[in-house]
Design a protein around this motif. Structure first.
Motif, PDB file in Angstrom:
ATOM      1  N   UNK A 120       0.810  -1.210   0.000  1.00 45.35           N
ATOM      2  CA  UNK A 120       0.000   0.000   0.000  1.00 45.35           C
ATOM      3  C   UNK A 120       0.844   1.260   0.000  1.00 45.35           C
ATOM      4  N   UNK A 121       1.830   1.318   0.923  1.00 48.43           N
ATOM      5  CA  UNK A 121       2.632   2.525   1.027  1.00 48.43           C
ATOM      6  C   UNK A 121       3.480   2.716  -0.243  1.00 48.43           C
ATOM      7  N   UNK A 122       4.021   1.617  -0.785  1.00 47.19           N
ATOM      8  CA  UNK A 122       4.797   1.720  -2.016  1.00 47.19           C
ATOM      9  C   UNK A 122       3.933   2.078  -3.208  1.00 47.19           C
ATOM     10  N   UNK A 123       2.733   1.582  -3.245  1.00 45.65           N
ATOM     11  CA  UNK A 123       1.830   1.832  -4.356  1.00 45.65           C
ATOM     12  C   UNK A 123       1.470   3.305  -4.480  1.00 45.65           C
ATOM     13  N   UNK A 124       1.428   4.019  -3.372  1.00 39.77           N
ATOM     14  CA  UNK A 124       0.995   5.414  -3.438  1.00 39.77           C
ATOM     15  C   UNK A 124       1.976   6.246  -4.265  1.00 39.77           C
ATOM     16  N   UNK A 125       3.246   5.886  -4.210  1.00 41.89           N
ATOM     17  CA  UNK A 125       4.222   6.585  -5.047  1.00 41.89           C
ATOM     18  C   UNK A 125       4.002   6.267  -6.525  1.00 41.89           C
ATOM     19  N   UNK A 126       3.697   5.012  -6.801  1.00 47.13           N
ATOM     20  CA  UNK A 126       3.416   4.621  -8.191  1.00 47.13           C
ATOM     21  C   UNK A 126       2.169   5.325  -8.701  1.00 47.13           C
ATOM     22  N   UNK A 127       1.188   5.443  -7.790  1.00 45.62           N
ATOM     23  CA  UNK A 127      -0.060   6.094  -8.194  1.00 45.62           C
ATOM     24  C   UNK A 127       0.189   7.570  -8.511  1.00 45.62           C
ATOM     25  N   UNK A 128       1.009   8.229  -7.682  1.00 50.85           N
ATOM     26  CA  UNK A 128       1.318   9.641  -7.949  1.00 50.85           C
ATOM     27  C   UNK A 128       2.039   9.788  -9.293  1.00 50.85           C
ATOM     28  N   UNK A 129       2.999   8.908  -9.569  1.00 50.39           N
ATOM     29  CA  UNK A 129       3.704   8.958 -10.849  1.00 50.39           C
ATOM     30  C   UNK A 129       2.740   8.713 -12.010  1.00 50.39           C
ATOM     31  N   UNK A 130       1.780   7.797 -11.771  1.00 53.17           N
ATOM     32  CA  UNK A 130       0.798   7.520 -12.819  1.00 53.17           C
ATOM     33  C   UNK A 130      -0.046   8.764 -13.098  1.00 53.17           C
ATOM     34  N   UNK A 131      -0.464   9.442 -12.025  1.00 51.96           N
ATOM     35  CA  UNK A 131      -1.267  10.662 -12.197  1.00 51.96           C
ATOM     36  C   UNK A 131      -0.440  11.733 -12.906  1.00 51.96           C
ATOM     37  N   UNK A 132       0.819  11.871 -12.491  1.00 53.43           N
ATOM     38  CA  UNK A 132       1.692  12.873 -13.110  1.00 53.43           C
ATOM     39  C   UNK A 132       1.834  12.638 -14.616  1.00 53.43           C
ATOM     40  N   UNK A 133       1.819  11.372 -15.025  1.00 47.54           N
ATOM     41  CA  UNK A 133       2.002  11.054 -16.433  1.00 47.54           C
ATOM     42  C   UNK A 133       0.720  10.995 -17.238  1.00 47.54           C
ATOM     43  N   UNK A 134      -0.419  10.943 -16.565  1.00 49.13           N
ATOM     44  CA  UNK A 134      -1.682  10.761 -17.286  1.00 49.13           C
ATOM     45  C   UNK A 134      -2.740  11.809 -16.927  1.00 49.13           C
ATOM     46  N   UNK A 135      -2.321  12.926 -16.332  1.00 48.71           N
ATOM     47  CA  UNK A 135      -3.315  13.894 -15.860  1.00 48.71           C
ATOM     48  C   UNK A 135      -4.118  14.510 -17.011  1.00 48.71           C
ATOM     49  N   UNK A 136      -3.561  14.440 -18.245  1.00 49.10           N
ATOM     50  CA  UNK A 136      -4.280  14.995 -19.396  1.00 49.10           C
ATOM     51  C   UNK A 136      -5.463  14.112 -19.799  1.00 49.10           C
ATOM     52  N   UNK A 137      -5.487  12.891 -19.282  1.00 50.20           N
ATOM     53  CA  UNK A 137      -6.560  11.958 -19.642  1.00 50.20           C
ATOM     54  C   UNK A 137      -7.751  12.137 -18.694  1.00 50.20           C
ATOM     55  N   UNK A 138      -8.802  11.404 -18.963  1.00 46.98           N
ATOM     56  CA  UNK A 138     -10.028  11.499 -18.145  1.00 46.98           C
ATOM     57  C   UNK A 138      -9.857  10.608 -16.912  1.00 46.98           C
ATOM     58  N   UNK A 139      -9.237  11.126 -15.851  1.00 47.38           N
ATOM     59  CA  UNK A 139      -8.906  10.345 -14.662  1.00 47.38           C
ATOM     60  C   UNK A 139      -9.988  10.473 -13.595  1.00 47.38           C
ATOM     61  N   UNK A 140     -10.275   9.335 -12.919  1.00 48.91           N
ATOM     62  CA  UNK A 140     -11.175   9.330 -11.768  1.00 48.91           C
ATOM     63  C   UNK A 140     -10.542   8.482 -10.668  1.00 48.91           C
TER      64      UNK A 140
END
Length: 521
Positions: free
Chosen positions: A413-433
């Motif tokens: 869980x704690x490690x995943x949150x960093x991956x999730x932030x990187x994912x958001x940083x790379x895909x914020x232009x998309x339709x994210x929920x």
């Protein structure tokens, strides 16, 4: 229902009587038939009917001789109705000498038989109440009758006389609940409870008015005259009684004490108030003694716990933070006590927490039935009867669920949150929920939202908006693209909404921002 034996040598007479009795709607059921007195003697001994309807003239052994033998030779003494086709006074006179209840001429008149049956039902009812012995089943029957209605004075006098209890005393109905964390009926406490109470009241040879209830409870009618006069308060008296019972029965017990009733026939009111005390079992500060005079004016709380507390519990479970979820459980159970949660409200809270945790487990393709404490908590009302016991079970369930969820997720869980932030940083232009991202990373959306805020100091939507507006500002500064093009490039489906959000964050419109940048050049 009272059992009836039909004795007549004519089969059609027997069947006719059975039909009349089945249609009478009285308290009788046919338990057998006999075609002569000798058969009837055997059946009376085997079936112990309360009423025998017998023809006066039969082969082998006639009706009068049958009655004589039963009266003189048998322990069981039913009532008798004699049927006779002979209006002979000598027969009737002999029947009356045997205390026969009714003498009916054939052919039997339905109304006459119905009237006789009604009269006999009343006699049997009175006989049951007025012939009290110290045997358990009958005493329990009397108690249950007293808790449903107020008998007349004559019946009460007989009850008091037969049970050797003071009629003039005040009485209190007390529910003793065995909180042994065992299913109903696993242990029969009645003998030990009765012996302990007799010693406590110093009435070892006295019959107690005590009966078995549901949910490991026993109801006791306590005469005021038996209570210890050395205790100055009602609570002090019952504390002494509780200490004695718990020590001698070697289990945890709670006493729910109704209002005092005087005279005994009003014990139904005491019983009703003791029942209401059961609703306060989770209130604070009563330590196993729940007294109607102290409790019934206090308001009960019938709602759920606060939404914030519930959400925090689920977050801490998903984070597998033992200190965190233990703290929330402590707060929940303190709230149960201080707000006087009704049992139904506590049940709803338990159910709500379980459903939320089950949903998380299923999202992770787990099986909640793998949790040992799942079944225990599902049926907690059958075994766990006070707040401390329930809290222990709930804590075990929460701890086990947190470990299970962590293992299903791989403890990342704690490690995943960093991956999730990187994912958001790379895909914020998309339709994210948030829900979509949570599903992609096998996480509960509520937990992900709270974990993201805890880690980065901002809610998911706030962080996503900041990324998009920062990119929009770059495009406004460095390109001549139109507003609708910039909105689409940074992830907004609607240009007007983009402008509104931009102004909300920057305190100026996108056009004003672009013009300001041009002017600064």
């Amino acid at each position: 229902m009272y059992k009836v034996l039909i004795v007549d040598d004519e089969i059609f007479v027997r069947k006719g009587l059975i039909t009349i009795m089945n249609e009478s709607s009285l308290q009788f059921e046919i338990c057998g038939e006999a075609e002569n007195g000798e058969q009837a003697l055997t059946l009376i001994e085997q079936l112990t009917p309360e009423l025998v309807i017998v023809d006066i003239r039969m082969p082998v052994l006639d009706g009068l001789e049958l009655i004589r033998k039963v009266k003189t030779e048998h322990e069981h003494q039913p009532l008798f109705i004699i049927l006779s086709g002979y209006p002979d006074f000598s027969y009737a006179q002999q029947a009356l000498s045997y205390n026969v209840s009714e003498y009916i001429l054939k052919p039997v008149d339905e109304q006459e038989l119905a009237a006789a049956l009604k009269k006999i039902a009343h006699t049997l009812n009175q006989k049951q109440l007025l012939s009290i012995t110290r045997e358990k089943p009958l005493v329990e029957t009397v108690i249950e009758s007293l808790l449903q209605t107020e008998p007349d004075d004559q019946v009460m006098e007989r009850i008091a006389y037969a049970l050797e209890i003071p009629l003039s005393s005040s009485y209190t109905y007390v529910i003793a609940e065995m909180q042994d964390m065992l299913p109903q009926g696993e242990i029969d406490y009645m003998p030990a409870l009765k012996a302990s109470l007799q010693r406590y009241f110093h009435h070892e040879l006295q019959t107690l008015l005590i009966h078995v209830r549901t949910n490991n409870q026993y109801g006791i009618i306590v005469p005021e005259l038996w209570m210890d006069e050395r205790s100055r308060t009602v609570r002090g008296n019952y504390i002494n009684m509780l200490d004695t019972l718990e020590r001698e029965l070697e289990t945890t017990i709670a006493l729910f004490i109704g209002h005092k009733a005087s005279p005994l026939k009003q014990i139904v009111l005491s019983g009703a108030s003791a029942e209401k005390c059961l609703n306060y079992r989770f209130a604070a500060g009563f330590k196993g003694i729940y007294i109607a005079d102290e409790l019934l004016g206090l308001p009960l709380y019938y709602f759920d716990i606060d939404e914030g507390l519930h959400s925090k519990l689920i977050y801490e479970v998903e984070a597998n933070n033992q200190q965190g979820y233990s703290s929330v459980v402590d707060a929940m159970f303190t709230m149960f006590q201080e707000r006087h949660f009704a049992p139904g409200a506590v049940t709803n809270t338990m159910r709500r927490s379980m459903i939320a945790i089950i949903n998380i487990i299923r999202q992770l393709e787990g099986d909640e039935n793998n949790l040992h404490w799942m079944a225990e908590l599902l049926n907690w009302q059958l075994k766990y009867r006070n707040l401390n016991q329930l809290k222990q079970v709930f804590q075990h369930f929460i701890g086990e669920a947190a470990e299970y969820i962590s293992k299903k997720r791989g403890g990342k869980s704690e490690g995943n949150i960093e991956k999730i932030k990187k994912y958001i940083d790379g895909h914020y232009r998309e339709n994210l929920y948030l829900k979509g991202i949570a599903a992609d990373f096998d996480m509960n959306p509520v937990y992900l939202g709270q974990l993201f805020r805890k880690t980065y100091g901002a809610y998911f939507n706030e962080y996503l908006l900041t990324l998009r507006i920062e990119e929009a500002k770059r495009l406004l500064r460095q390109t001549k693209k139109r507003m609708y093009e910039i909105a689409e490039l940074v992830g907004f489906q609607n240009a007007d909404y983009f402008a509104t959000q931009f102004e909300k964050l920057e305190n100026m419109t996108p056009t004003d921002y672009r013009n300001m940048m041009i002017d600064n050049k």
